[in-house]
Design an enzyme around this catalytic site. Structure first.
Site, mmCIF file in Angstrom:
data_model
loop_
_atom_site.group_PDB
_atom_site.id
_atom_site.type_symbol
_atom_site.label_atom_id
_atom_site.label_comp_id
_atom_site.label_asym_id
_atom_site.label_seq_id
_atom_site.Cartn_x
_atom_site.Cartn_y
_atom_site.Cartn_z
ATOM 1 N N ASN A 1 65.649 37.221 106.530
ATOM 2 C CA ASN A 1 64.577 36.867 107.409
ATOM 3 C C ASN A 1 64.542 35.257 108.057
ATOM 4 O O ASN A 1 65.696 34.598 108.002
ATOM 5 C CB ASN A 1 63.299 37.310 106.837
ATOM 6 C CG ASN A 1 62.285 37.847 107.690
ATOM 7 O OD1 ASN A 1 62.243 37.415 109.004
ATOM 8 N ND2 ASN A 1 61.626 38.999 107.409
ATOM 9 N N SER B 1 58.749 38.454 105.464
ATOM 10 C CA SER B 1 58.249 37.522 106.739
ATOM 11 C C SER B 1 57.414 36.708 105.994
ATOM 12 O O SER B 1 56.592 36.703 105.083
ATOM 13 C CB SER B 1 57.392 38.591 107.245
ATOM 14 O OG SER B 1 56.504 37.838 108.112
ATOM 15 N N LYS C 1 65.078 43.941 102.903
ATOM 16 C CA LYS C 1 65.256 42.789 103.820
ATOM 17 C C LYS C 1 64.644 41.516 102.829
ATOM 18 O O LYS C 1 63.255 41.400 102.678
ATOM 19 C CB LYS C 1 64.482 42.709 105.264
ATOM 20 C CG LYS C 1 64.644 41.418 105.903
ATOM 21 C CD LYS C 1 64.522 41.747 107.493
ATOM 22 C CE LYS C 1 64.894 40.520 108.512
ATOM 23 N NZ LYS C 1 64.749 40.701 109.924
ATOM 24 N N ASN D 1 58.230 31.412 114.870
ATOM 25 C CA ASN D 1 57.397 32.133 115.458
ATOM 26 C C ASN D 1 56.267 32.456 114.065
ATOM 27 O O ASN D 1 56.712 32.343 113.024
ATOM 28 C CB ASN D 1 57.802 33.504 115.980
ATOM 29 C CG ASN D 1 58.106 34.472 114.639
ATOM 30 O OD1 ASN D 1 57.198 35.324 114.321
ATOM 31 N ND2 ASN D 1 59.258 34.396 114.086
ATOM 32 N N PHE E 1 53.104 40.366 112.194
ATOM 33 C CA PHE E 1 53.197 41.914 112.189
ATOM 34 C C PHE E 1 52.085 42.483 113.109
ATOM 35 O O PHE E 1 51.335 43.285 112.745
ATOM 36 C CB PHE E 1 52.876 42.224 110.923
ATOM 37 C CG PHE E 1 53.941 42.330 109.690
ATOM 38 C CD1 PHE E 1 55.236 41.710 110.156
ATOM 39 C CD2 PHE E 1 53.630 42.797 108.174
ATOM 40 C CE1 PHE E 1 56.179 41.673 109.037
ATOM 41 C CE2 PHE E 1 54.556 42.498 107.432
ATOM 42 C CZ PHE E 1 55.699 41.813 107.864
ATOM 43 N N ASN F 1 55.014 35.092 107.462
ATOM 44 C CA ASN F 1 53.875 35.387 108.330
ATOM 45 C C ASN F 1 52.715 36.029 107.934
ATOM 46 O O ASN F 1 51.768 36.127 108.649
ATOM 47 C CB ASN F 1 54.086 35.469 109.893
ATOM 48 C CG ASN F 1 55.217 34.547 110.257
ATOM 49 O OD1 ASN F 1 55.051 33.270 109.927
ATOM 50 N ND2 ASN F 1 56.273 34.844 111.046
ATOM 51 N N THR F 2 52.935 36.758 107.101
ATOM 52 C CA THR F 2 51.991 37.330 106.310
ATOM 53 C C THR F 2 51.505 36.875 105.066
ATOM 54 O O THR F 2 52.529 36.956 104.027
ATOM 55 C CB THR F 2 52.159 38.937 106.032
ATOM 56 O OG1 THR F 2 52.177 39.599 107.388
ATOM 57 C CG2 THR F 2 50.940 39.727 105.505
#
Length: 355
Positions: free
Chosen positions: A249, A178, A220, A113, A117, A180-181
């Site tokens: 993560n 994450s 995390k 994925n 966010f 994805n940022t």
């Protein structure tokens, strides 16, 4: 796998992954409104577990990311989770990355994925939590920064979210891991981590005095940290006396799936392929953190045996996400019972080897 989910899964897997995700959550809400019990004829037998100063009905939770806006938490609790972590939430609403941004790898029980966010903002999440009628377990709220906030200003985003959710959460998770940022994982570097978590720890103590309660704060981390990064992170988190660590993560690596076309998709990989890597980081953190800092093990849990492996590596609690997609609600009870048997087993024997 319980019959209802066994019937529904082939239909859901014909849909785009994110479409199926939304449809499933709406269906859970509807079933919960009708029956209050959803797909489980009975919840797992109680297995009270005390961690972070909180009593969890059982040690199996839902990882952040499934319910970013806390719209479905009551229905998710009804599946039998001992705790549900909502978010990641940011100060301002944001759409996340362009679609498509979620991809199944069914033959490996995995997901890639790059949601980014996507959420309605912290005020919307707070409103949804305030409207909850019942909590059947512990509620965690996972906080992050907006995509367009530069790292040098990230502290303000995290502080804003912490202050807003503090009176509503049973615990708060600081998400700096994450993939994805863009640039977010740079906040795990030693000096950046010390500045950010130090500021949040000071705010946590102020908020505790203001609200008359101490809400645990967890951090995390990513599974892609080098050995030296793990050493540095453990040093900082120990010095600052955080309440707990979530390991881990998603991974930017592609273990076991690098030969597949979907491996070229950007984003974080979760599910079975991340199990070994996430568990190694968990084990390394456990040996480097004081016993006063408990760990939550997440990443690759597809069976009760996987949950026990996380326990053997040092986790006090575990979380599922991709496993729920592939196994359905039956996974929750299976993990609870496996962890119960492991805890009740004699100190010698009946403990599976670490993987």
């Amino acid at each position: 796998m319980r019959p209802a989910y066994a019937l529904a899964r082939p239909l859901l897997f014909r849909l785009d992954a994110e479409t199926a995700h939304g449809l499933t959550l709406r269906a859970l809400d509807t079933l919960h409104a009708i029956s209050g019990r959803l797909l489980l004829p009975r919840p797992p037998k109680p297995f009270p577990t005390r961690v972070f100063g909180l009593t969890f009905p059982n040690p199996v939770g839902l990882a952040a990311g499934l319910d970013k806006n806390a719209l479905h938490a009551e229905a998710l609790f009804a599946l039998g989770f001992g705790f549900v972590e909502v978010g990641t939430v940011t100060p301002r609403p944001q759409a996340g990355n362009p679609k498509p941004r979620m991809f199944r790898i069914a033959e490996h029980s995995a997901i890639i994925n790059r949601l980014g966010f996507n959420n309605d903002g912290v005020d919307a999440l707070a409103h949804n939590v305030e409207r909850m009628r019942t909590r059947r377990g512990v509620l965690g709220i996972n906080i992050g920064k907006n995509k367009d906030t530069p790292n040098e200003l990230a502290e303000a985003d995290y502080l804003h979210c912490l202050e807003r959710v503090y009176p509503l959460a049973d615990y708060v998770t600081v998400n700096i891991s994450s993939p994805n940022t863009a640039g977010l994982r740079e906040l795990q570097e030693e000096q950046a981590l010390r500045r950010l978590v130090g500021a949040l720890r000071e705010a946590q103590e102020r908020l505790g005095a203001r609200h008359g309660k101490r809400v645990p704060m967890l951090v995390k981390i990513a599974p892609d940290l080098s050995d030296s990064d793990i050493e540095a992170a453990a040093r900082v988190l120990s010095d600052l006396q955080v309440d707990g660590v979530i390991a881990t993560n998603t991974t930017i690596g592609r273990p076991d799936v690098e030969h597949l076309p979907v491996a070229d998709e950007a984003g974080g990989l979760s599910g079975r392929p991340v199990m070994a890597q996430a568990t190694t980081v968990l084990r390394m953190m456990r040996t480097r953190l004081p016993e006063t800092i408990p760990l939550i093990g997440v990443g690759g849990i597809l069976s009760g045996a996987d949950a026990v492996t996380k326990m053997a590596a040092g986790a006090s609690l575990v979380q599922c996400y991709s496993g729920l997609v592939y196994r359905g609600p039956a996974l929750i009870d299976e993990c609870v019972e496996a962890m119960r048997r492991r805890k009740e087993a004699p100190s010698r024997g009946n403990v599976p080897p670490e993987q």
